[in-house]
Every structure is written in C-alpha cells, then in structure tokens.
Design an enzyme around this catalytic site. Sequence first.
Site, short mmCIF file in Angstrom:
data_model
loop_
_atom_site.label_atom_id
_atom_site.label_comp_id
_atom_site.label_asym_id
_atom_site.label_seq_id
_atom_site.Cartn_x
_atom_site.Cartn_y
_atom_site.Cartn_z
N ASP A 12 0.77 -11.69 21.96
CA ASP A 12 -0.25 -11.71 21.73
C ASP A 12 0.37 -9.94 21.68
O ASP A 12 0.06 -9.04 22.33
CB ASP A 12 -1.80 -11.19 21.84
CG ASP A 12 -2.62 -10.20 20.84
OD1 ASP A 12 -1.97 -9.77 19.78
OD2 ASP A 12 -3.48 -11.11 20.77
N ILE A 13 1.10 -9.93 19.72
CA ILE A 13 2.23 -8.56 19.98
C ILE A 13 1.47 -6.73 19.91
O ILE A 13 1.67 -5.65 20.61
CB ILE A 13 2.59 -8.74 18.77
CG1 ILE A 13 3.98 -7.45 18.29
CG2 ILE A 13 1.49 -8.20 17.33
CD1 ILE A 13 5.07 -7.33 17.19
N GLY A 34 -2.36 -14.20 9.63
CA GLY A 34 -1.49 -13.93 10.82
C GLY A 34 -1.37 -12.87 11.91
O GLY A 34 -2.59 -12.28 11.95
N VAL A 35 -0.17 -12.47 11.62
CA VAL A 35 0.11 -10.84 12.68
C VAL A 35 -0.57 -9.51 12.22
O VAL A 35 -0.74 -8.95 13.00
CB VAL A 35 1.48 -11.03 13.31
CG1 VAL A 35 2.50 -10.34 11.68
CG2 VAL A 35 1.93 -10.18 14.55
N ASP A 36 -0.72 -10.06 10.54
CA ASP A 36 -1.31 -9.02 10.01
C ASP A 36 -2.47 -8.96 10.15
O ASP A 36 -2.60 -7.20 10.76
CB ASP A 36 -0.62 -8.88 8.12
CG ASP A 36 -0.84 -7.90 7.05
OD1 ASP A 36 -0.98 -6.70 7.60
OD2 ASP A 36 -1.04 -8.04 6.05
N THR A 121 8.42 -16.02 9.44
CA THR A 121 8.74 -17.40 9.44
C THR A 121 6.61 -18.36 9.65
O THR A 121 7.06 -18.79 10.07
CB THR A 121 8.43 -17.34 11.68
OG1 THR A 121 7.93 -17.49 12.01
CG2 THR A 121 10.52 -16.68 11.49
#
Length: 170
Positions: A12-13, A34-36, A121
């Site tokens: 997890d970033i 998503g990551v945002d 992606t």
Amino acid sequence: MSPPFIEAFLGDITELPVDAVINAANSRLAGGGGVDGAIHRAAGVTELRAACATLGGCDPGDAKATPGFALPAPWIIHTVGPVWSGGHKGEPEILASCYRRCLAVADELGARSIAFPAISTGVYGYPPHLAAELAVATVSTAPSDIELVRLVAFDAETHALYLRFLRGDP
Ligand code: AR6
C-alpha cells in the site's frame, strides 16, 4: 544528476515513509477511486480536497504537488495518466511524461525518495506489462537528483512485472 536506485515494492503506497508519494489522479484533481481514493482517505479527505482545489486541475502527462497531510510522506505529487484506447492516441508518450514530470516536480521539492503507483493500469485500462516496461525505462533514464524510486505494485502480477523489467529481462 545520476540514475536513481529503483526497487519494486508490493503493498500500500499510502504507508510508505518516502519524501513524496505519487497519486494517479484525474484531470480535475477531484479525487476518485483506486489509489487516488486510498491517498485521499489516508491523507485526510477534507484537507487534501481543499489543497487540490487550488491547483486548477492537471493535464494528462503533467504533475502538481500538495502537502501529504496525514500521510507519512510530506508531499503528494498528483499526475494524470492517459486513458488507454488502443495505444495509438499518444498513450505511451503521455505516460512517460507523467513519470518524467513527477521526477522534475520531486526535484523542485528537494525530495530524494519517491514512490510511484502503476499509473493508468487500473480504471484507465493501460496494459500492465506495457506500463511496467515503460515505467522502468523512463525512470532509469530521466535525469534527476532523486536517489530512491519505489515502483509500488498493489498486486503480485504487477510486482513480478517490475522485477522482470528491473532485471532487464524481455
Ligand atoms: N497502493 C498502491 N497501489 C494501489 C493502491 C494503493 N493503496 N490502490 C490501488 N492501487 P487506479 P488509474 C493500484 O485505478 O488507472 C481514480 O478514480 C491499482 O491496483 O487507481 O491511473 C482517479 O481519480 C493499479 O495498479 O488509477 C482517476 O479517475 C494502480 O494503482 C482514475 O482512477 C492504478 O489504478 C485513474 O485511473
């Protein structure tokens, strides 16, 4: 300026204690999934939304910074990847520009360590193997003062792709 050390990381970033975390955002910098979404939740939705609202959006291939608020990382660099539509609409050039612009903005911030998600992606549909190959090639050749680049995968397949291209395998 010399090439950074590049490593693949699975996880997890939002948890990484780097100087800057890259966000795969949309051109309105309006937040999303998503990551945002994960970055907004971890940084603090109210604070990050307010900071993004002052930036006037972001073109695909460009990058803009905000503080990291509650993240371990002091900075977030928001970039907007291309929406995949077959690969002949400039998608590789836009994606390469995302990586280069993030490195340039990170340099301006004085960052020495940064972490990238696999931009485009997810929702934007860029084929993961093409994106991973381009990420490794672009980061390893773009001039910057960054010392450490973590290419963060959120799934084992993407992690394996990063390891493969970092080894130089075709
Ligand atoms: N840490 C690391 N990687 C993650 C995390 C996480 N916590 N969560 C997801 N990923 P996406 P895009 C991976 O869809 O394709 C948003 O709604 C995910 O598995 O987040 O550039 C924006 O607002 C995938 O490999 O970004 C835009 O509208 C990668 O992050 C749009 O999605 C990117 O997937 C951008 O789409």
